[in-house]
Design an enzyme around this catalytic site. Structure first.
Site, PDB file in Angstrom:
ATOM      1  N   LYS A 184      48.938  -2.452  13.240  1.00 47.72           N
ATOM      2  CA  LYS A 184      48.303  -1.090  13.042  1.00 47.72           C
ATOM      3  C   LYS A 184      49.078  -0.006  13.276  1.00 47.72           C
ATOM      4  O   LYS A 184      49.045   0.837  12.502  1.00 47.72           O
ATOM      5  CB  LYS A 184      47.063  -1.099  13.997  1.00 47.72           C
ATOM      6  CG  LYS A 184      45.684  -2.182  13.622  1.00 47.72           C
ATOM      7  CD  LYS A 184      44.680  -2.443  14.631  1.00 47.72           C
ATOM      8  CE  LYS A 184      43.908  -3.559  14.269  1.00 47.72           C
ATOM      9  NZ  LYS A 184      42.945  -3.889  15.282  1.00 47.72           N
ATOM     10  N   ASP A 221      36.811   2.109  13.923  1.00 45.29           N
ATOM     11  CA  ASP A 221      36.350   0.648  13.617  1.00 45.29           C
ATOM     12  C   ASP A 221      34.707   0.854  12.707  1.00 45.29           C
ATOM     13  O   ASP A 221      34.429  -0.315  12.397  1.00 45.29           O
ATOM     14  CB  ASP A 221      36.331  -0.190  14.879  1.00 45.29           C
ATOM     15  CG  ASP A 221      37.201  -1.426  14.845  1.00 45.29           C
ATOM     16  OD1 ASP A 221      37.953  -1.449  13.797  1.00 45.29           O
ATOM     17  OD2 ASP A 221      37.466  -1.745  16.138  1.00 45.29           O
ATOM     18  N   GLN A 255      40.842  -2.312  21.130  1.00 42.60           N
ATOM     19  CA  GLN A 255      41.005  -3.693  20.734  1.00 42.60           C
ATOM     20  C   GLN A 255      40.404  -4.599  21.469  1.00 42.60           C
ATOM     21  O   GLN A 255      40.472  -4.748  22.760  1.00 42.60           O
ATOM     22  CB  GLN A 255      42.748  -3.841  20.809  1.00 42.60           C
ATOM     23  CG  GLN A 255      43.116  -5.205  20.052  1.00 42.60           C
ATOM     24  CD  GLN A 255      42.972  -5.267  18.697  1.00 42.60           C
ATOM     25  OE1 GLN A 255      43.366  -4.128  18.052  1.00 42.60           O
ATOM     26  NE2 GLN A 255      42.654  -6.433  18.285  1.00 42.60           N
TER      27      GLN A 255
END
Ligand code: NAD
Length: 302
Positions: A62, A129, A106
């Site tokens: 990422k 997200d 995460q």
């Protein structure tokens, strides 16, 4: 047969890697064009707690993607024994930081931390997200907001390959909040008639054989085969698994389906790369919104 898709001996490859590169290029161009007006690049904070080895690879990917397109990274890595209050404080600091447009916690977290309240603490406008309760509600109501990355990536793959869900029968295997449920909502918003199948579905084959578009997100290695697929269907394989002998596979037995389906996403190189790209899309869209600037990314926000 699906619009714009020629049923041939071999299924059209829904190439997520190539599409991810194209979308990244669009994002990079947009950032360069808007930078003078905003005075700062978009910022994404990936927060990692503990030392899950797979997470280390995902976070590095990422951050590399951010660097490629000109998004600033505000990553933080906290030790596994960090108390919940301190993780919360870190999230609140990122919420308040005007240089941060997207925040990602995460997963998985260490067992000592409850992910629910921490995910809810992320400012919904910075929810890279797209999994905050408010943003799932916005998706349900068709209101703008960051979208769940994996299903949004699937929608982009269908669209860019000329597969329009309108009027089609779509079957989604899996009902998780991460993939299956938002996937079904997005396909429905695109005017498909949607069935969700799950672990308690009776006679799965009877449902999947009806599908013009079949999205498989069951998390079971290679469990969908030729018997499940209607000739000419478009099949998207969301599953990703490490094979004991090395290499990766999906939820679909690709070799069996290639000559039946009209389109098929590969594993690797299908949905996976698009998931990371949609994280960047959510971040760049949030950056534009914060600065009251338009963007040309609406086709990527289902
Ligand atoms: P999950 O375990 O939370 O959900 C799996 C779903 O599949 C459940 O709703 C369950 O009811 C259903 N299911 C399980 N067995 C079934 C069966 N025999 N018949 C019908 N339905 C069945 O998993 P998830 O988080 O939704 O992820 C699904 C898969 O997608 C996993 O392999 C995961 O690794 C992968 N994934 C990939 C990406 C990516 O970027 N490529 C992103 C997220 C998840």
């Amino acid at each position: 047969m699906l619009d714009g898709v020629h049923v041939d001996a071999m299924a059209l490859r829904l190439d997520g890697k190539v599409l991810a590169r194209d979308v990244e290029h669009r994002l990079q161009t947009l950032i360069e064009r808007r930078l003078a007006e905003t005075g700062r690049p978009p910022g994404l904070a990936v927060l990692r707690v503990g030392d899950d080895p797979a997470s280390a690879v995902y976070v590095a990917n990422k951050e590399k993607a951010c660097a490629r397109i000109g998004v600033a990274s505000f990553g933080d890595h906290l030790p596994a024994d960090t108390p919940p209050a301190q993780v919360l404080q870190t999230i609140e600091r990122l919420n308040a930081n005007p240089e941060v447009d997207g925040i990602l916690l995460q997963l998985p977290l260490p067992a000592s931390l409850d992910e629910g309240p921490l995910l809810m603490a992320i400012d919904p406008e910075k929810d890279a997200d797209g999994l905050h309760t408010l943003n799932l509600g916005r998706l349900l109501k068709g209101e703008p907001g960051p979208r769940s990355c994996t299903p949004a990536g699937v929608m982009a793959m269908l669209r860019s390959n000329g597969i329009d869900p309108a009027g089609k029968r779509a079957v989604v295997i899996g009902r998780s909040i991460l993939v299956g449920q938002p996937m079904a909502l997005m396909l429905q918003a695109a005017n498909a008639t949607v069935t969700i199948a799950h672990s308690r579905t009776a006679d799965l084959v009877a449902h999947t054989r009806e599908a013009d578009i079949l999205v498989v997100a069951a998390g079971r290695p290679e469990f969908i085969g030729a018997e499940h697929v209607r000739p000419g269907a478009a099949v998207v394989d969301v599953g990703i698994h490490r094979k004991p002998e090395g290499g990766l596979c999906g939820d679909v037995r690709a070799a069996e389906i290639e000559s039946i389906a009209s389109a098929l996403s590969p594993v690797p190189g299908g949905v996976g790369p698009m998931t990371v790209t949609m994280l960047l899309v959510n971040t760049v869209v949030a950056w534009c919104r914060r600065h009251n600037l338009g963007h040309d990314l609406d086709d990527l926000v289902p």
